[in-house]
Design a protein around this motif. Structure first.
Motif, PDB file in Angstrom:
ATOM      1  N   PRO A 184       0.841  -1.211   0.000  1.00  0.00           N
ATOM      2  CA  PRO A 184       0.000   0.000   0.000  1.00  0.00           C
ATOM      3  C   PRO A 184       0.868   1.252   0.000  1.00  0.00           C
ATOM      4  CG  PRO A 184       0.006  -1.024   2.168  1.00  0.00           C
ATOM      5  CD  PRO A 184       0.715  -1.979   1.254  1.00  0.00           C
ATOM      6  N   GLN A 185       0.329   2.339  -0.520  1.00  0.00           N
ATOM      7  CA  GLN A 185       1.081   3.590  -0.563  1.00  0.00           C
ATOM      8  C   GLN A 185       1.508   4.040   0.830  1.00  0.00           C
ATOM      9  OE1 GLN A 185      -0.564   6.794  -2.966  1.00  0.00           O
ATOM     10  NE2 GLN A 185      -1.712   5.327  -4.221  1.00  0.00           N
ATOM     11  N   SER A 186       0.690   3.749   1.820  1.00  0.00           N
ATOM     12  CA  SER A 186       1.008   4.155   3.190  1.00  0.00           C
ATOM     13  C   SER A 186       2.259   3.459   3.725  1.00  0.00           C
ATOM     14  CB  SER A 186      -0.180   3.852   4.110  1.00  0.00           C
ATOM     15  OG  SER A 186      -0.496   2.464   4.067  1.00  0.00           O
ATOM     16  N   GLU A 187       2.641   2.343   3.112  1.00  0.00           N
ATOM     17  CA  GLU A 187       3.806   1.588   3.572  1.00  0.00           C
ATOM     18  C   GLU A 187       5.115   2.204   3.085  1.00  0.00           C
ATOM     19  OE1 GLU A 187       5.879  -1.311   5.603  1.00  0.00           O
ATOM     20  OE2 GLU A 187       3.739  -0.819   5.709  1.00  0.00           O
ATOM     21  N   ILE A 188       5.053   3.049   2.054  1.00  0.00           N
ATOM     22  CA  ILE A 188       6.272   3.619   1.474  1.00  0.00           C
ATOM     23  C   ILE A 188       7.049   4.424   2.513  1.00  0.00           C
ATOM     24  CG2 ILE A 188       7.159   5.271  -0.212  1.00  0.00           C
ATOM     25  CD1 ILE A 188       4.888   4.439  -2.073  1.00  0.00           C
ATOM     26  N   LYS A 189       6.363   5.315   3.208  1.00  0.00           N
ATOM     27  CA  LYS A 189       7.031   6.161   4.196  1.00  0.00           C
ATOM     28  C   LYS A 189       7.601   5.328   5.332  1.00  0.00           C
ATOM     29  CE  LYS A 189       6.358  10.182   7.173  1.00  0.00           C
ATOM     30  NZ  LYS A 189       5.404  11.212   7.672  1.00  0.00           N
ATOM     31  N   ARG A 190       6.833   4.339   5.809  1.00  0.00           N
ATOM     32  CA  ARG A 190       7.313   3.496   6.914  1.00  0.00           C
ATOM     33  C   ARG A 190       8.551   2.705   6.492  1.00  0.00           C
ATOM     34  NH1 ARG A 190       1.661   2.894   8.148  1.00  0.00           N
ATOM     35  NH2 ARG A 190       1.512   1.013   6.862  1.00  0.00           N
ATOM     36  N   ASN A 228      12.614  -4.031 -15.444  1.00  0.00           N
ATOM     37  CA  ASN A 228      13.302  -4.848 -14.443  1.00  0.00           C
ATOM     38  C   ASN A 228      12.315  -5.575 -13.526  1.00  0.00           C
ATOM     39  OD1 ASN A 228      16.468  -4.491 -14.291  1.00  0.00           O
ATOM     40  ND2 ASN A 228      15.636  -2.515 -14.934  1.00  0.00           N
ATOM     41  N   ASN A 229      11.037  -5.565 -13.916  1.00  0.00           N
ATOM     42  CA  ASN A 229       9.981  -6.329 -13.248  1.00  0.00           C
ATOM     43  C   ASN A 229       9.562  -5.757 -11.895  1.00  0.00           C
ATOM     44  OD1 ASN A 229       8.209  -8.511 -13.733  1.00  0.00           O
ATOM     45  ND2 ASN A 229       9.265  -9.755 -12.191  1.00  0.00           N
ATOM     46  N   PHE A 230       9.758  -4.459 -11.682  1.00  0.00           N
ATOM     47  CA  PHE A 230       9.274  -3.835 -10.454  1.00  0.00           C
ATOM     48  C   PHE A 230       7.779  -3.538 -10.572  1.00  0.00           C
ATOM     49  CE2 PHE A 230      13.768  -3.064  -9.864  1.00  0.00           C
ATOM     50  CZ  PHE A 230      13.934  -3.122  -8.490  1.00  0.00           C
ATOM     51  N   GLN A 231       7.100  -3.615  -9.430  1.00  0.00           N
ATOM     52  CA  GLN A 231       5.669  -3.338  -9.371  1.00  0.00           C
ATOM     53  C   GLN A 231       5.430  -1.841  -9.169  1.00  0.00           C
ATOM     54  OE1 GLN A 231       2.781  -5.354  -9.602  1.00  0.00           O
ATOM     55  NE2 GLN A 231       1.794  -3.333  -9.566  1.00  0.00           N
ATOM     56  N   LEU A 232       4.624  -1.245 -10.058  1.00  0.00           N
ATOM     57  CA  LEU A 232       4.273   0.160  -9.901  1.00  0.00           C
ATOM     58  C   LEU A 232       3.304   0.312  -8.729  1.00  0.00           C
ATOM     59  CD1 LEU A 232       4.270   3.113 -10.921  1.00  0.00           C
ATOM     60  CD2 LEU A 232       2.352   2.483 -12.419  1.00  0.00           C
ATOM     61  N   ILE A 233       3.678   1.168  -7.777  1.00  0.00           N
ATOM     62  CA  ILE A 233       2.840   1.422  -6.603  1.00  0.00           C
ATOM     63  C   ILE A 233       2.023   2.693  -6.790  1.00  0.00           C
ATOM     64  CG2 ILE A 233       2.834   1.762  -4.103  1.00  0.00           C
ATOM     65  CD1 ILE A 233       3.794  -1.018  -5.060  1.00  0.00           C
ATOM     66  N   HIS A 234       2.668   3.739  -7.292  1.00  0.00           N
ATOM     67  CA  HIS A 234       1.959   5.004  -7.499  1.00  0.00           C
ATOM     68  C   HIS A 234       2.724   5.826  -8.526  1.00  0.00           C
ATOM     69  CE1 HIS A 234      -0.608   8.417  -6.705  1.00  0.00           C
ATOM     70  NE2 HIS A 234       0.444   9.175  -6.441  1.00  0.00           N
TER      71      HIS A 234
END
Length: 340
Positions: A184-190, A228-234
């Motif tokens: 989740p986007q909220s996990e980026i900062k943490r 490089n197969n990364f998942q787009l989060i935002h």
């Protein structure tokens, strides 16, 4: 012949005594004023080299410390540091050096290996002092193996030339394999605030004379990360910034990646607990993007891709200047020209 009176003998004796006392005093003073003899200092096993190769942001740092633990100086100190050809020397302290290309043979398979030799020298290293040398090395490609090693010569206090070398440090830039990871986007900062997470970035400028289309190049950044197969989060198209996440299947470490366009700069930022993984991922992004720009005809060679690290302190420069213009680092205030 007239005899001398006792009083006359006494006067002569007193005069003689005064002379003797004067001579004794002069001898004592002369002895006190003599220079102390030089103490012989055995410098054997008192000149040491301390060295290491460690991740440093998006690059590697090779550090060599020359320690003179004797009380006498050494002179005519000459240093040679051999680095693999897949490393580019970004900067160094001290900055004055020369670089030569070398070729050696791999003893295991007879393969010819390209290397670069960094040479420095200085006249004097005083007793009980030390000299620090730092080389900041930028990887140019992955899946390469090489060695870093150092040699020094110096003249000791007995006027003999002495030589010391270090053991080789093996370096291998392993490839990585990313599995997409949804967070989740909220996990980026943490994730970024965790104390064990390391962060680094690569910032480049593209030397083209036409209009810099931010939307187009931002899409190319996103593509280089997704390839490089990364998942787009935002993704924020208006601010030209995007967030991605993935897990490296080789090391098992998670890695968060940000791609952005800011002030004419093309940037990738990476965060992970594994600093070697960060270096490999960032190196790969720059290489993929550069090759794509060449294939699309936007640039003719990789020489038109410019690193935006300050040449003096390594800080990321505030923007990508136009051709021939100087830019000042906002950390060290060093002015430099990026491209002509």
């Amino acid at each position: 012949m007239a005899k001398k009176k006792f009083s006359e003998y006494s006067e002569e004796a007193e005069g003689t005594q005064d002379l003797i006392l004067f001579r004794e005093l002069s001898a004592k003073e002369s002895k006190d004023s003599e220079a102390e003899p030089q103490q012989y200092v055995d410098q054997e096993d008192k000149i040491h080299l301390v060295y290491k190769l460690v991740p440093f942001g998006g690059n590697y740092l090779y550090s060599l410390l020359i320690m003179n633990e004797s009380t006498a100086p050494i002179t005519e100190v000459k240093i040679r540091i051999i680095i693999p050809e897949f490393f580019e020397l970004c900067r160094s302290t001290p900055p004055t050096l020369t670089i030569e290309s070398l070729q050696s043979e791999d003893e295991s398979n007879g393969e010819v290996i390209g290397e670069n030799q960094v040479k420095m020298e200085f006249e004097l290293l005083n007793g009980n002092s030390q000299k620090q040398i730092n080389l900041y090395l930028c990887p140019l490609s992955l899946e390469k193996k090489g060695k870093v090693r150092s040699f020094i010569t110096f003249v000791n206090n007995a006027d003999f030339i002495r030589a010391i070398d270090t053991d080789s440090i093996n370096i291998e830039l392993d490839p990585f394999s990313i599995e997409r990871k949804i967070i989740p986007q909220s996990e980026i900062k943490r994730f970024l605030e965790k104390p064990w997470i390391k962060k680094a970035n690569k910032s480049i400028g593209i030397g083209i004379d036409g209009i810099f289309d931010e939307n187009y190049f931002f899409d190319q950044i996103v593509k280089s990360i997704q390839d490089n197969n990364f998942q787009l989060i935002h993704k924020n198209q208006s601010n030209k910034i995007s967030w991605f996440c993935g897990t490296d299947l080789v090391s098992g470490n998670d890695i968060l990646v940000i791609g952005q366009i800011v002030a004419g700069k093309i940037e990738w930022l990476a965060a992970s607990s594994n600093p070697q993984l960060i270096i490999s991922v960032l190196t790969n992004f720059v290489n993929i993007f550069t090759n794509e720009m060449i294939q699309l005809g936007h640039i003719s060679s990789e020489d038109q891709v410019y690193s935006l690290e300050c040449k003096y302190c390594g800080n990321t420069l505030p923007n990508f200047p136009v051709r021939g213009k100087t830019i000042e680092c906002n950390r060290c205030n060093y002015e430099q020209v990026i491209w002509n």
